[in-house]
Enzyme design. Sequence first.
Site, PDB file in Angstrom:
ATOM      1  N   HIS A 221       0.820  -1.209   0.000  1.00  0.00           N
ATOM      2  CA  HIS A 221       0.000   0.000   0.000  1.00  0.00           C
ATOM      3  C   HIS A 221       0.856   1.261   0.000  1.00  0.00           C
ATOM      4  CE1 HIS A 221      -3.373   2.537   1.892  1.00  0.00           C
ATOM      5  NE2 HIS A 221      -3.896   2.038   0.784  1.00  0.00           N
ATOM      6  N   LYS A 223       3.305   4.414  -1.121  1.00  0.00           N
ATOM      7  CA  LYS A 223       3.415   5.374  -2.213  1.00  0.00           C
ATOM      8  C   LYS A 223       4.760   6.076  -2.061  1.00  0.00           C
ATOM      9  CE  LYS A 223      -1.235   5.022  -1.398  1.00  0.00           C
ATOM     10  NZ  LYS A 223      -1.818   4.309  -0.255  1.00  0.00           N
ATOM     11  N   ASP A 228      16.859  10.679  -8.047  1.00  0.00           N
ATOM     12  CA  ASP A 228      18.309  10.933  -7.898  1.00  0.00           C
ATOM     13  C   ASP A 228      18.780  10.865  -6.451  1.00  0.00           C
ATOM     14  OD1 ASP A 228      18.521  11.254 -10.631  1.00  0.00           O
ATOM     15  OD2 ASP A 228      18.352  13.442 -10.562  1.00  0.00           O
ATOM     16  N   HIS A 397      -9.226  11.294   2.478  1.00  0.00           N
ATOM     17  CA  HIS A 397      -8.340  10.136   2.348  1.00  0.00           C
ATOM     18  C   HIS A 397      -7.017  10.357   3.083  1.00  0.00           C
ATOM     19  CE1 HIS A 397      -5.897   7.109  -0.063  1.00  0.00           C
ATOM     20  NE2 HIS A 397      -6.963   6.406   0.245  1.00  0.00           N
ATOM     21  N   LYS A 399      -4.138  10.569   5.888  1.00  0.00           N
ATOM     22  CA  LYS A 399      -3.717   9.750   7.029  1.00  0.00           C
ATOM     23  C   LYS A 399      -2.734  10.586   7.857  1.00  0.00           C
ATOM     24  CE  LYS A 399      -3.904   6.827   3.167  1.00  0.00           C
ATOM     25  NZ  LYS A 399      -5.257   6.425   3.149  1.00  0.00           N
ATOM     26  N   ASP A 404       0.525  17.238  20.569  1.00  0.00           N
ATOM     27  CA  ASP A 404       1.229  18.147  21.492  1.00  0.00           C
ATOM     28  C   ASP A 404       2.161  19.166  20.849  1.00  0.00           C
ATOM     29  OD1 ASP A 404      -0.079  16.734  23.426  1.00  0.00           O
ATOM     30  OD2 ASP A 404       1.681  15.636  24.146  1.00  0.00           O
TER      31      ASP A 404
END
Length: 479
Positions: A221, A223, A228, A397, A399, A404
């Site tokens: 999952h 990404k 370089d 979508h 995450k 704090d």
Amino acid sequence: MLAAIHIQWVVGVIFIILYSVTILGLVLVIIAENRNPLKTIPWVIVLLLAPGIGLLFYFFFGQDNRKQRIISRRTYKRIMKRPQEGKLPQDVCTVPGPYQPLVTLLSNNNQSSLLYGSDIKIYTNGADKFKDLLNDIQKAKHHIHFQYYIFCDDEVGTRFKDALIAKAKEGVQVRVLYDDVGCWNVKNSFFDEMQEAGIEVYAFLKVAFPVFTSKVNYRNHRKIVVIDGQIGYMGGMNIADRYEKGTEWGIWRDTHFRIIGKGVHGLQSAFLIDWYVISKKLLNDKIYYPPTPIYHDDNIMQIATSGPVGQWRTLLQAYIFAIANAKKYIYIQTPYFLPTEGLNQALLIAALGGIDVRLMLPKRSDTRSANMATHSFIDEMVKAGVKVYFYEPGFLHSKLMITDDALACIGSANMDFRSFEHNFEINAFVYQPSFAIQMKRVFMHDMHSCERLIPSRWLKRPIKQRLAESFMRLFSPLL
């Protein structure tokens, strides 16, 4: 006539015996694997209520691969050697005191180094991210490492395919990893065209029925883009039109990072480990980890990966630790909220202890069953004092977790069983107060687009709806 009836009776008895033995055998196997009891119960229910389909689902999705190794310890150490070479002693990096044990935790269970001095750019929409990523791809000189769970053959996907092909023709090394299940709807010709242009393309854990049935449930999952060894991208966005154009019911709100500096080395090692697993080609030359300047003296991060193999559930442990040690607030964005029991209890305890816990979810989800199960967990949250917000303009979508004004965490992992138990995921933990405050502003801005859940109204939902949601909760480890 009597003989025929007798034969049918005997066949029926044999079937019942064989079925009972099979079910008992599977239960014994699950028990012997020392699984979480909360995951055992749903499988037993599925097997009892739907014998044929349940058995099929178990062989596809239920097998436990924790004890398997997809890469040898020796190869893993060789790949991790390069980012470790530039590792700074922990006492040189000023990590907020309460998070020193978290740094040690990620170092012990994931060999995640402290990466010092990076610059991070935040994206909250696909259009901006895709524009910058295409621009960085066009400037690549040596290599482009491109890994996505979903790499669609739509307008956006074709734009990136053409850009990668152009760079390959210039002599730049281009390597592409995509998830086989995530890209099930993508035509083979889309990836074949890249291969014919000289790009190395591999599907992660390619599913070839019926030999590799267990791989259906264990998906990559992540990404990741590395250019370089100096520029990296990671977060929640895949390559598809919807990240730029939205959905039928609104925008697609997501969070992604562009990293330049030492933090890119953490992304590089994660990609090269996955690359070796699938291609069996070991890449650990120094050229993939070039020297990088220091952009911000106070930016310290760890790039942590997690997956279904190995002894530890790294990201789950890190989330629970961060939540349990928060002193003032915990702000969370997630598209799916199906927490493990440990994570659920950590959030409840924090809220009951007076911590300002805020949970932001999409008002409308792309998965009805997961959304129903999520609602059952919300009941406990609001009773404990968690403030719940439903994002209204479209699908949330993102995450994200901030605590704090000290820690910000984003990546590919949703707050659900699948991300913590089954998927290969990657998250960045950033220990920089100014950056945490910046991400807090993003969260606060999104709150203006949310409907605040009113506990008294929520808890009065129709009993039929609540029962349906509670029933779907039984299957939350499988969703």
